[in-house]
Write a protein that holds these residues in place. Structure first.
Motif, mmCIF file in Angstrom:
data_model
loop_
_atom_site.group_PDB
_atom_site.id
_atom_site.type_symbol
_atom_site.label_atom_id
_atom_site.label_comp_id
_atom_site.label_asym_id
_atom_site.label_seq_id
_atom_site.Cartn_x
_atom_site.Cartn_y
_atom_site.Cartn_z
ATOM 1 N N TYR A 1 0.828 -1.205 0.000
ATOM 2 C CA TYR A 1 0.000 0.000 0.000
ATOM 3 C C TYR A 1 0.868 1.264 0.000
ATOM 4 N N VAL A 2 1.894 1.289 0.844
ATOM 5 C CA VAL A 2 2.763 2.476 0.897
ATOM 6 C C VAL A 2 3.493 2.664 -0.431
ATOM 7 N N GLN A 3 3.893 1.552 -1.093
ATOM 8 C CA GLN A 3 4.558 1.662 -2.393
ATOM 9 C C GLN A 3 3.636 2.342 -3.399
ATOM 10 N N ILE A 4 2.351 1.939 -3.393
ATOM 11 C CA ILE A 4 1.391 2.558 -4.315
ATOM 12 C C ILE A 4 1.244 4.042 -3.994
ATOM 13 N N MET A 5 1.127 4.381 -2.693
ATOM 14 C CA MET A 5 0.964 5.790 -2.319
ATOM 15 C C MET A 5 2.198 6.605 -2.663
ATOM 16 N N ASN A 6 3.386 6.020 -2.556
ATOM 17 C CA ASN A 6 4.617 6.746 -2.917
ATOM 18 C C ASN A 6 4.700 7.004 -4.418
ATOM 19 N N TYR B 1 2.435 9.978 -4.763
ATOM 20 C CA TYR B 1 2.884 11.230 -4.150
ATOM 21 C C TYR B 1 4.402 11.361 -4.172
ATOM 22 N N THR B 2 5.051 10.765 -5.133
ATOM 23 C CA THR B 2 6.504 10.929 -5.385
ATOM 24 C C THR B 2 7.324 10.698 -4.120
ATOM 25 N N ASP B 3 7.231 9.489 -3.593
ATOM 26 C CA ASP B 3 8.038 9.064 -2.445
ATOM 27 C C ASP B 3 7.907 9.996 -1.246
ATOM 28 N N ALA B 4 6.662 10.377 -0.952
ATOM 29 C CA ALA B 4 6.437 11.297 0.174
ATOM 30 C C ALA B 4 6.424 10.587 1.516
ATOM 31 N N LYS C 1 3.995 18.007 3.069
ATOM 32 C CA LYS C 1 3.389 16.767 2.559
ATOM 33 C C LYS C 1 4.390 15.626 2.462
ATOM 34 N N ARG C 2 5.228 15.501 3.455
ATOM 35 C CA ARG C 2 6.189 14.403 3.529
ATOM 36 C C ARG C 2 6.310 13.986 4.997
ATOM 37 N N GLY C 3 6.596 12.699 5.222
ATOM 38 C CA GLY C 3 6.723 12.261 6.599
ATOM 39 C C GLY C 3 7.127 10.803 6.697
ATOM 40 N N THR C 4 7.162 10.334 7.969
ATOM 41 C CA THR C 4 7.627 8.979 8.254
ATOM 42 C C THR C 4 6.568 8.243 9.067
#
Length: 593
Positions: A450-455, A458-461, A500-503
């Motif tokens: 899921y995170v891979q799809i979201m990245n 959103y360009t690796d956000a 719009k970036r975080g961990t």
């Protein structure tokens, strides 16, 4: 008052009536009697203390006045002034020795006063008699002492002080001294010496000791600088001494009640004339009331006996009338705690028996309704979940994704290929071949997809950090538990930040009772009001209906599967991020539905 009486239990009303008629009048009488006797004891003690304190103050005032008069006599005597005003260099030794004899005779005459310990004169150092160390001393010695500087800078005509330990060494008893500058009577700008009178501290102590009217009471002299001049019990140290600011804030010549530590005391202070001293008298209240304390204790013992008898009578009377009612109340309280196995088998035919019969009917009806409701809820939740899963046709979805992938390869679009592979993995893990309980390892892979799809969107956000020990990966958990929480962290936490970036960090631990997973993000977080409604459908904000639905649904699924002690716990701070704790059992075997 009547409304409050209506809320009391029946046995409480019986006991209240008996206590009101017996105990309350006795308590009031005992209290008033003790208060009256205590006031009388205090009044008599204050009267006696006032008389003794006034006498002591008069004696001390006479002593200080005598000391000041003696200093005035030394300073204003013309012959003494002429002898000390002479220039040492212009006077031969025989003349100085004759002056010395006259000065010593003068001092010895004043020293005959029984309250004076010693008369001292500090004169010009060049006089041959300047340092006999009995009555005469050099001016330089006074300037080296603390009191010498304080005398000069105080601007006072007479200055009282307690000599330091250095001055009272060599067997000299503790002293209290008063000094005065001696000026040339023909030229007041010239200081020709300092006159000093020493008084034994024991002289003052004896006067203060006679002022005490109680064993542990305290009488002491204290100057405006807070320095203790003398006290009635020197061996007690500073115990019972008030700070000077405390008694200075109280009216003089009046008796006040204060607390010193955990003791209540009566105290009074009055000024001693011709000095900066205050005579402070402290009398412990417990000693003042010692004479009536025994009587008070006897009254309390009698009162307690009456209370016990009254309580016993009230208890027997109320117990006979409320036994059945209390039994019914106990059963009702068990119902409040969730126990419906409370059918009462024995009851009479009176009004209380009729009430019990209706209670039994209500419990049987309630038990049936609750069982029906629980079964309906379980079936409804299971139906909802199966309906959601049935909306996705796995074969159709996989064929469609495979077609998109082939098209992307044919047109050489690798980004689409990567997206399709991630999406395929996401749905395969989500469907899990129809299983409802999966391994934690599978859930983490689902989150990674899921995170891979979201990245890609959103360009690796989003940076995903998973720190879960290997032994935990085999733990079993309801599927699609982590993904809604990660989704909520991304959409409503990280992507609402300005950059719009975080961990997102996923960690875990295990004990005998449960497995604990933690999903932490550094998003915008939420305020306390929003956090309090996140797991409550009834208080969901209609303006944020999409924010938290998946979180609440996950919480309910865990509680439905494992019990109310499991589920989610959420902590958040606005502007700093959110942490979600997931709790599920670690030592149970779960069967797939």
């Amino acid at each position: 008052m009547m409304r409050l009486f209506d809320f009391l239990k029946l046995h409480q009303k019986w006991m209240l009536a008996i206590f009101s008629l017996i105990v309350v009048p006795l308590v009031v009488y005992t209290y008033l009697s003790y208060t009256k006797m205590a006031d009388l004891a205090k009044s008599q003690t204050i009267q006696l203390a006032e008389q003794t304190t006034q006498n002591t103050a008069s004696e001390l005032g006479f002593l200080t006045a005598s000391s000041i008069n003696a200093l005035d006599f030394l300073s204003l005597d013309r012959s003494m002034n002429e002898m000390l005003s002479r220039e040492p260099a212009n006077n031969d030794i025989p003349l100085q020795l004759r002056d010395y004899a006259n000065i010593v005779n003068f001092a010895n005459t004043l020293q005959r006063n029984k309250d004076f310990y010693r008369i001292r004169l500090y004169v010009h150092d060049d006089f041959v008699y300047a340092n006999d160390h009995i009555n005469l001393f050099g001016m330089s010695q006074a300037s080296r002492e603390q009191w010498g500087n304080e005398l000069i800078h105080s601007g006072q005509t007479a200055y009282w002080f307690v000599p330091g330990k250095g001055e009272q060494s060599g067997g000299t008893p503790p002293l209290v001294s008063v000094v005065r500058r001696m000026l040339n009577l023909d030229n007041f700008t010239l200081m020709i010496g300092i006159s000093r009178i020493d008084i034994l501290q024991s002289t003052l102590t004896d006067k203060l000791t006679r002022t005490k009217i109680t064993d542990t009471g305290l009488v002491y002299l204290q100057n405006a600088r807070g320095q203790i001049i003398a006290r009635s019990d020197p061996e007690r140290g500073s115990d019972g001494i008030l700070d000077a600011k405390e008694w200075q804030s109280l009216p003089a010549n009046e008796w006040n009640t204060r607390h010193i530590g955990n003791k209540s005391v009566m105290l009074s202070h009055r000024a001693i004339g011709k000095s900066d001293w205050m005579l402070v008298t402290v009398i412990p209240v417990n000693e003042v009331l010692a004479g009536i304390t025994a009587l008070r204790d006897q009254l309390i013992a009698i009162l307690l006996s009456i209370v016990l008898i009254a309580y016993f009578l009230a208890y027997l009377t109320s117990k006979a009338g409320t036994k059945k009612i209390k039994y019914l109340i106990k059963r009702m309280k068990r119902v409040q705690s969730g126990d419906l196995n409370v059918i009462i088998t024995r009851y009479g035919k009176d009004e209380i028996g009729e009430l019990v019969e209706n209670f039994n009917f209500m419990i049987l009806k309630l038990t049936g309704l609750m069982n029906e409701h629980i079964q309906l809820g379980i079936e409804l939740r299971s139906a909802d979940l199966r309906t959601l899963q049935a909306q996705i046709n796995p074969h159709f979805l996989y064929n469609s994704l495979d077609l998109i992938n082939c098209t992307a390869i044919e047109h050489k679009v690798p980004d689409i290929t990567t997206m399709v592979k991630a999406l395929t993995k996401y749905y395969k893990l989500g469907l899990s071949k129809g299983m409802n309980i999966v391994s934690l390892e599978s859930e983490l892979e689902h989150v990674k997809a899921y995170v891979q799809i979201m990245n890609m969107r959103y360009t690796d956000a989003i940076k995903l950090a998973i720190e879960v020990d290997s032994p935990l990966l085999s733990c079993r958990i309801p599927k699609i538990t982590l993904q809604p929480l990660v989704e909520n962290a991304i959409l409503h936490g990280i992507l609402e930040k300005a950059e719009k970036r975080g961990t997102i960090r996923i960690t875990g631990k295990q004990d005998r009772a449960a497995v604990y997973l933690y999903i932490e993000d550094d998003g915008v977080g939420m305020d306390a009001e929003r956090l309090s409604t996140l797991l409550d459908y009834d208080h969901q904000d209609p303006n944020h209906s999409d924010n938290g639905f998946g979180v609440k649904n996950t919480h309910d699924r865990l509680r439905l599967a494992y019990g109310d002690s499991y589920g989610l716990g959420i902590k958040s701070e606005h502007g700093k991020g959110t942490s979600v704790e997931i709790r599920f059992p670690s030592d149970l075997d779960y069967e797939e539905e």
